[in-house]
Design a protein around this motif. Structure first.
Motif, short mmCIF file in Angstrom:
data_model
loop_
_atom_site.label_atom_id
_atom_site.label_comp_id
_atom_site.label_asym_id
_atom_site.label_seq_id
_atom_site.Cartn_x
_atom_site.Cartn_y
_atom_site.Cartn_z
N TYR A 15 -33.52 50.84 91.39
CA TYR A 15 -34.49 51.50 92.26
C TYR A 15 -35.21 50.41 93.05
O TYR A 15 -35.78 49.50 92.45
N ILE A 22 -36.47 47.78 90.60
CA ILE A 22 -36.40 48.09 89.17
C ILE A 22 -34.95 48.30 88.78
O ILE A 22 -34.27 49.18 89.33
N ALA A 24 -32.85 49.92 86.51
CA ALA A 24 -32.95 50.97 85.49
C ALA A 24 -31.83 50.84 84.46
O ALA A 24 -32.05 50.99 83.26
N GLU A 43 -35.87 51.82 73.32
CA GLU A 43 -37.26 52.23 73.53
C GLU A 43 -37.43 52.85 74.92
O GLU A 43 -36.52 52.75 75.76
N SER A 44 -38.56 53.43 75.14
CA SER A 44 -38.87 54.06 76.42
C SER A 44 -38.70 53.06 77.56
O SER A 44 -39.14 51.91 77.45
N GLY A 45 -38.03 53.46 78.63
CA GLY A 45 -37.84 52.59 79.78
C GLY A 45 -36.59 51.74 79.71
O GLY A 45 -36.36 50.91 80.59
N SER A 46 -35.77 51.93 78.68
CA SER A 46 -34.59 51.07 78.54
C SER A 46 -33.41 51.53 79.39
O SER A 46 -32.38 50.86 79.43
N GLY A 47 -33.54 52.69 80.04
CA GLY A 47 -32.48 53.12 80.96
C GLY A 47 -31.60 54.24 80.45
O GLY A 47 -30.61 54.61 81.09
N LYS A 48 -31.95 54.80 79.31
CA LYS A 48 -31.10 55.83 78.67
C LYS A 48 -30.96 57.07 79.56
O LYS A 48 -29.85 57.54 79.81
N SER A 49 -32.10 57.58 80.01
CA SER A 49 -32.05 58.81 80.83
C SER A 49 -31.31 58.55 82.13
O SER A 49 -30.59 59.43 82.62
N THR A 50 -31.49 57.36 82.68
CA THR A 50 -30.81 57.04 83.94
C THR A 50 -29.30 57.15 83.78
O THR A 50 -28.62 57.69 84.66
P1 ADP Z 1 -35.53 55.78 79.28
O1 ADP Z 1 -34.89 57.09 79.42
O2 ADP Z 1 -34.79 54.84 78.38
O3 ADP Z 1 -36.97 55.89 78.86
P2 ADP Z 1 -35.29 55.61 82.15
O4 ADP Z 1 -33.84 55.66 82.40
O5 ADP Z 1 -36.07 56.86 82.37
O6 ADP Z 1 -35.55 55.04 80.68
O7 ADP Z 1 -35.94 54.49 83.05
C1 ADP Z 1 -35.45 53.17 83.13
C2 ADP Z 1 -36.30 52.39 84.11
O8 ADP Z 1 -36.10 52.90 85.42
C3 ADP Z 1 -37.79 52.47 83.85
O9 ADP Z 1 -38.36 51.23 84.15
C4 ADP Z 1 -38.26 53.52 84.82
O10 ADP Z 1 -39.61 53.31 85.17
C5 ADP Z 1 -37.33 53.29 86.00
N1 ADP Z 1 -37.11 54.53 86.77
C6 ADP Z 1 -36.54 55.66 86.32
N2 ADP Z 1 -36.51 56.60 87.29
C7 ADP Z 1 -37.07 56.03 88.39
C8 ADP Z 1 -37.33 56.48 89.73
N3 ADP Z 1 -36.99 57.70 90.13
N4 ADP Z 1 -37.93 55.61 90.58
C9 ADP Z 1 -38.27 54.37 90.18
N5 ADP Z 1 -38.05 53.88 88.95
C10 ADP Z 1 -37.47 54.70 88.06
#
Ligand code: ADP
Ligand code: MG
Length: 260
Positions: A15, A22, A24, A43-50
């Motif tokens: 991103y 960032i 992700a 942990e939270s923010g590690s990129g799993k959801s992405t």
């Molecule tokens: P997780 O699911 O492991 O908590 P995410 O995949 O949601 O992690 O996010 C990974 C990183 O990408 C985080 O630093 C998050 O802030 C960033 N991120 C996720 N979505 C967006 C977005 N739409 N715009 C900017 N940064 C994003």
């Protein structure tokens, strides 16, 4: 030899905007085999959801590839799918259970209607078949059938997740993606939803990727696990092996947090 159902290669999402960049997820590669549950923990923010959002085509990756065996014989990167193909992938081949039920459900459409929407999208046409199938899946996910015509807006969080699961399974997708399935739920409700997923998996052999920050969830459900940190896979292997003998210091930390 069994072929993987899904191959993911060097999946990267960056991103970037004014003055920020960032990462992700970066260079994430893995295979998913038919009938297995792959866990992704970190942990939270590690990129799993992405990773899940890219696979489900909610988010366009920056680079990388994913090959689903049933899509063009596994020869074409599904990130290059056109609009029509993307829709087909999302309605017929894959489904997603979102952390937030609002993303996966229309809360002002009845529980049965939500499942029916998915079947309609997958080209089911006969109303009686759709209604029968919807009720069948709500029963499988233990949603009381007398609630079929109620709106999920008035359901508990646990019940909303059950409706999401019913919807995600309804037309037998090849791959189900589940993102932090129980994270928003009361601890007392979490176990019931996890048991349900485990039962469904053992009964129907669903192939799934389960994302969670909670190693307890992964331990219960995943055959194999990827550990992610700061957008990268730092360790992968059989879940039992990772729990018993974690190699990466970060994994050791995660495991110690759960077992101590
Ligand atoms: P997780 O699911 O492991 O908590 P995410 O995949 O949601 O992690 O996010 C990974 C990183 O990408 C985080 O630093 C998050 O802030 C960033 N991120 C996720 N979505 C967006 C977005 N739409 N715009 C900017 N940064 C994003
Ligand atoms: Mg997440």
């Amino acid at each position: 030899m069994v072929e993987p159902l899904l191959r993911v290669r060097d999946l990267t999402k960056i991103y970037s905007g004014k003055g920020h960049r960032i990462v992700a997820c970066e260079d994430v590669s893995f295979d998913v085999y038919p009938g297995e549950v792959l866990g992704i923990v970190g942990e939270s923010g590690s990129g799993k959801s992405t990773v899940l959002q890219c696979l489900f085509q909610d988010v366009v990756p920056t680079s990388g590839a994913a090959y689903l065996t049933s899509f063009e014989g596994g020869e074409r990167n599904m990130f290059e799918a056109d609009r029509r193909e993307r829709r087909e992938l999302r309605t017929h081949r894959m489904s997603m259970v979102y952390q937030n039920p609002r993303q996966g459900l229309n809360l002002m459409v009845t529980a049965g209607g939500n499942v029916a929407e998915r079947l309609l999208a997958a080209d089911w046409r006969r109303v009686s078949d759709i209604r029968a199938k919807a009720s069948d899946y709500l029963v499988r996910t233990e949603v009381p059938i007398e609630r079929m015509d109620d709106f999920p807006a008035f359901f508990s969080g646990g019940m909303q997740q059950r409706v999401q699961i019913a919807k995600a399974l309804a037309n037998n997708p090849e791959l189900v993606l589940l993102d932090e399935l129980t994270t928003g739920l009361d601890v007392s409700v979490q176990a019931g939803v996890l048991d349900l997923v485990r039962d469904i998996q053992s009964k129907y052999g669903v192939t799934a990727i389960i994302v969670s920050h909670d190693l307890g969830v992964i331990r219960l459900l995943a055959d194999r696990t990827l550990v992610m940190k700061d957008g990268h896979v730092v360790e992968s292997g059989l879940t039992d092996q990772i729990l018993e003998d974690p190699q990466h210091p970060y994994t050791q930390l995660l495991v110690n947090c759960v077992t101590n």
